[in-house]
Enzyme design. Structure first.
Site, PDB file in Angstrom:
ATOM      1  N   SER A   1       0.832  -1.328  -0.441  1.00 58.41           N
ATOM      2  CA  SER A   1      -0.088  -0.025   0.172  1.00 58.41           C
ATOM      3  C   SER A   1       0.999   1.337  -0.138  1.00 58.41           C
ATOM      4  O   SER A   1      -0.139   2.021  -0.210  1.00 58.41           O
ATOM      5  CB  SER A   1      -0.986  -0.239   1.106  1.00 58.41           C
ATOM      6  OG  SER A   1      -2.453  -0.634   0.900  1.00 58.41           O
TER       7      SER A   1
ATOM      8  N   LYS B   1       0.088   3.631  -3.291  1.00 55.88           N
ATOM      9  CA  LYS B   1      -0.954   4.086  -2.744  1.00 55.88           C
ATOM     10  C   LYS B   1      -0.776   6.015  -3.136  1.00 55.88           C
ATOM     11  O   LYS B   1      -1.429   6.458  -3.447  1.00 55.88           O
ATOM     12  CB  LYS B   1      -2.323   3.508  -2.046  1.00 55.88           C
ATOM     13  CG  LYS B   1      -2.860   2.599  -2.056  1.00 55.88           C
ATOM     14  CD  LYS B   1      -3.729   2.466  -1.129  1.00 55.88           C
ATOM     15  CE  LYS B   1      -3.932   0.414  -0.946  1.00 55.88           C
ATOM     16  NZ  LYS B   1      -3.988   0.141  -0.144  1.00 55.88           N
TER      17      LYS B   1
ATOM     18  N   TYR C   1      -3.279  -2.175 -10.611  1.00 59.74           N
ATOM     19  CA  TYR C   1      -3.535  -2.636  -8.708  1.00 59.74           C
ATOM     20  C   TYR C   1      -2.848  -3.299  -8.158  1.00 59.74           C
ATOM     21  O   TYR C   1      -1.863  -3.100  -7.353  1.00 59.74           O
ATOM     22  CB  TYR C   1      -5.130  -2.611  -8.173  1.00 59.74           C
ATOM     23  CG  TYR C   1      -4.895  -2.027  -6.681  1.00 59.74           C
ATOM     24  CD1 TYR C   1      -4.482  -1.350  -5.752  1.00 59.74           C
ATOM     25  CD2 TYR C   1      -5.209  -3.511  -5.958  1.00 59.74           C
ATOM     26  CE1 TYR C   1      -4.812  -1.070  -4.127  1.00 59.74           C
ATOM     27  CE2 TYR C   1      -4.866  -3.579  -4.137  1.00 59.74           C
ATOM     28  CZ  TYR C   1      -5.099  -2.203  -4.172  1.00 59.74           C
ATOM     29  OH  TYR C   1      -5.093  -1.825  -2.273  1.00 59.74           O
TER      30      TYR C   1
ATOM     31  N   TYR D   1      -4.777   3.126   8.196  1.00 60.76           N
ATOM     32  CA  TYR D   1      -5.926   2.885   8.321  1.00 60.76           C
ATOM     33  C   TYR D   1      -6.406   2.943   9.219  1.00 60.76           C
ATOM     34  O   TYR D   1      -6.142   4.690  10.492  1.00 60.76           O
ATOM     35  CB  TYR D   1      -5.996   1.346   8.026  1.00 60.76           C
ATOM     36  CG  TYR D   1      -5.073   1.219   7.004  1.00 60.76           C
ATOM     37  CD1 TYR D   1      -5.923   1.740   5.382  1.00 60.76           C
ATOM     38  CD2 TYR D   1      -3.870  -0.091   6.818  1.00 60.76           C
ATOM     39  CE1 TYR D   1      -5.326   1.173   4.462  1.00 60.76           C
ATOM     40  CE2 TYR D   1      -2.884  -0.091   5.693  1.00 60.76           C
ATOM     41  CZ  TYR D   1      -3.626  -0.005   4.395  1.00 60.76           C
ATOM     42  OH  TYR D   1      -2.838  -0.469   2.631  1.00 60.76           O
TER      43      TYR D   1
ATOM     44  N   VAL E   1       0.924  -3.832   3.873  1.00 64.46           N
ATOM     45  CA  VAL E   1       1.292  -4.601   4.334  1.00 64.46           C
ATOM     46  C   VAL E   1       2.507  -6.124   4.159  1.00 64.46           C
ATOM     47  O   VAL E   1       2.443  -6.426   4.582  1.00 64.46           O
ATOM     48  CB  VAL E   1       0.247  -5.516   4.442  1.00 64.46           C
ATOM     49  CG1 VAL E   1      -1.625  -5.239   4.482  1.00 64.46           C
ATOM     50  CG2 VAL E   1      -0.610  -6.277   2.694  1.00 64.46           C
TER      51      VAL E   1
HETATM   52  N1  GLU Z   1      -2.409  -5.451  -1.781  1.00 58.68           N
HETATM   53  C1  GLU Z   1      -3.218  -5.091  -0.930  1.00 58.68           C
HETATM   54  C2  GLU Z   1      -3.999  -5.402  -0.820  1.00 58.68           C
HETATM   55  O1  GLU Z   1      -4.852  -4.331  -1.588  1.00 58.68           O
HETATM   56  C3  GLU Z   1      -2.692  -3.997  -0.228  1.00 58.68           C
HETATM   57  C4  GLU Z   1      -2.889  -3.528   1.318  1.00 58.68           C
HETATM   58  C5  GLU Z   1      -1.224  -2.730   2.048  1.00 58.68           C
HETATM   59  O2  GLU Z   1      -0.732  -2.677   1.789  1.00 58.68           O
HETATM   60  O3  GLU Z   1      -2.461  -1.747   2.653  1.00 58.68           O
HETATM   61  O4  GLU Z   1      -4.937  -5.745   0.256  1.00 58.68           O
END
Ligand code: GLU
Length: 314
Positions: free
Chosen positions: A72, A75, A199, A247, A265
């Site tokens: 993430s 992003k 993505y 988050y 993650v």
């Molecule tokens: N590719 C992961 C997902 O979509 C990214 C989530 C993350 O890194 O928090 O679940």
């Protein structure tokens, strides 16, 4: 000792070496994400930290040259591209408020008619990817993303780990569900499988702490940092990192660290000290909110020892 205008009692290299030593000895390292099976195979006993100051000096500790899946943290880069392409228009499709929900939550999406709370939760990031994908092929978009990251990092050796992307594609039902739900509300312009596939590949970019901290310098806006996006976008992305970058752990990160950050993650966190430094930390074990357990603790220690905080001295 002065670092980018801040006086520190201890040498910065000594500070991060001490932190790495403490983290290497930490008994509770959190849980490695295993809902993407390829990530579940990563050894939890790793820790890396890299600091790139705006004056060009760099500091490295622990496993800072071992590549990991940025997940993430990607992003932040896609948001920068989307703001460059769409500007303010992007905000008609995704909000700018913390969600107070887990990264992959469906809950608010249903109540808010398919418009995600912010660009850093999965649903919001899918909309951002969908927006930069419109009218282009996934390979072209991923190529542009890699070019952007390589340019800001000043490092051509940054790639997508195809096995991680394949692993997430094979277990991506939840993200596919989010994408289909938003498509039903007219908030996805490409077929859900195409947006999700792009993505999953963007999340599978692999970087070391050194490469990530170097890439993050475009958000520092210091005297020597690369200016690839407008100062206005830099300020706005940092604001979103502070309020939404972790988050439902975003408030806790702001309280403990006091700096904008974006976690993934894979266990990586990119942290920005506006005007001063870009920091990347990595430890694969996650806390309950899906943020790196030791990564968070390490930058909390670093912020306390350096006095770096957007809220004033500690
Ligand atoms: N590719 C992961 C997902 O979509 C990214 C989530 C993350 O890194 O928090 O679940």
């Amino acid at each position: 000792m002065f670092y980018c205008g801040v006086r520190m009692g201890q040498d910065l290299q000594e500070i991060i070496d001490d932190i790495a030593r403490e983290m290497n000895a930490a008994p509770d390292r959190g849980q490695v994400a295993d809902y993407i099976p390829e990530l579940g195979r990563v050894d939890a006993d790793q820790f890396g930290l890299f600091v790139a100051l705006a004056d060009g000096s760099t500091y490295s500790a622990g496993d800072a040259d071992i590549p990991f899946s940025i997940q993430s943290v990607s992003k932040v880069f896609t948001l920068a591209l989307a703001l460059g392409k769409l500007g303010h228009e992007l905000w008609s499709r995704v909000g700018r408020e913390p969600s107070g929900q887990p990264f992959n939550s469906m809950f608010l999406l249903e109540r808010e008619n398919g418009v995600p709370r912010n660009p850093f939760i999965n649903s919001g990031a899918l909309v951002v990817t969908d927006a930069i994908l419109e009218g282009h092929k996934p390979d072209a978009v991923l190529g542009e993303l890699l070019r952007f990251i390589r340019e800001v990092a000043e490092d051509g050796d940054i790639h997508i780990d195809k096995s991680v992307a394949a692993s997430e594609t094979a277990h991506g039902d939840r993200n596919m569900a989010l994408a289909h739900f938003m498509a039903a509300h007219g908030n996805l312009r490409n077929p859900p499988a195409l947006t999700c596939g792009t993505y999953f590949h963007q999340c599978a970019v692999e970087m070391t702490c050194r490469q990530l901290a170097m890439a993050g310098r475009f958000l520092v806006a210091g005297p020597g940092s690369p200016s690839l996006i407008s100062p206005k976008s830099v300020r706005r992305i940092n604001a979103l990192m502070l309020t939404c970058g972790h988050y439902d752990g975003s408030g806790d990160f702001a309280y403990r660290v006091g700096l904008p950050g974006k976690s993934g993650v894979g266990g990586g966190i990119l942290v920005i000290v506006p005007g001063r430094a870009s920091i990347a930390v990595w430890s694969p074990g996650l806390n309950e909110q899906g943020n790196s357990q030791l990564g968070t603790l390490a930058v909390e220690r670093l912020a306390a020892k350096t006095g770096w905080s957007i809220f004033g001295g500690i």
